[in-house]
Write a protein that holds these residues in place. Structure first.
Motif, short mmCIF file in Angstrom:
data_model
loop_
_atom_site.label_atom_id
_atom_site.label_comp_id
_atom_site.label_asym_id
_atom_site.label_seq_id
_atom_site.Cartn_x
_atom_site.Cartn_y
_atom_site.Cartn_z
N SER A 85 0.84 -1.19 0.00
CA SER A 85 0.00 0.00 0.00
C SER A 85 0.88 1.24 0.00
O SER A 85 1.82 1.34 0.80
CB SER A 85 -0.88 0.00 1.25
N PHE B 114 1.29 2.79 3.40
CA PHE B 114 2.23 2.12 4.31
C PHE B 114 3.66 2.49 3.96
O PHE B 114 4.48 2.73 4.83
CB PHE B 114 2.04 0.61 4.26
N SER C 275 -5.67 -3.94 0.52
CA SER C 275 -4.83 -3.07 1.35
C SER C 275 -4.44 -3.76 2.65
O SER C 275 -3.29 -3.67 3.09
CB SER C 275 -5.57 -1.77 1.67
N VAL D 157 -0.57 -4.66 3.77
CA VAL D 157 0.01 -4.16 5.02
C VAL D 157 0.47 -5.33 5.89
O VAL D 157 1.55 -5.29 6.50
CB VAL D 157 -0.99 -3.24 5.76
#
Length: 88
Positions: A6, A9, A32, A36
């Motif tokens: 992402s 991130f 997502s 992560v």
């Protein structure tokens, strides 16, 4: 085939961070969350129907540093964000 990290991130997160996610059943949310997790963060999920008070309490008790949520949720927690430990 790997999971694409992402961008949020990559800009803000670090391995081991706890990230608060507003849960929905959209493919974007699921992708997502998987990205992560693959990067070493811990994901803490909350129901988007939760009250502002409940979201704030959960963010603090979970020691989350960042929240990822839909823009329609921002007004819901905007007034209480200063009561959390969220940095982003």
């Amino acid at each position: 085939m790997g999971i694409t990290p992402s961008p949020l991130f990559l800009l803000f997160g670090e391995k081991g961070d706890k990230i608060l996610f507003g849960v929905s059943n959209s493919i974007q949310s699921i992708a997502s969350i998987l990205a992560v997790l693959a990067l070493g963060a811990t994901v803490k999920l909350f129901d988007v129907r939760a009250s502002e008070k409940d979201i704030i309490e959960y963010a603090n008790s979970s020691d989350c540093k960042m929240a990822v949520l839909y823009d329609i949720l921002i007004p819901k927690i905007e007034s209480g964000i200063s009561k959390t430990n969220l940095k982003k």
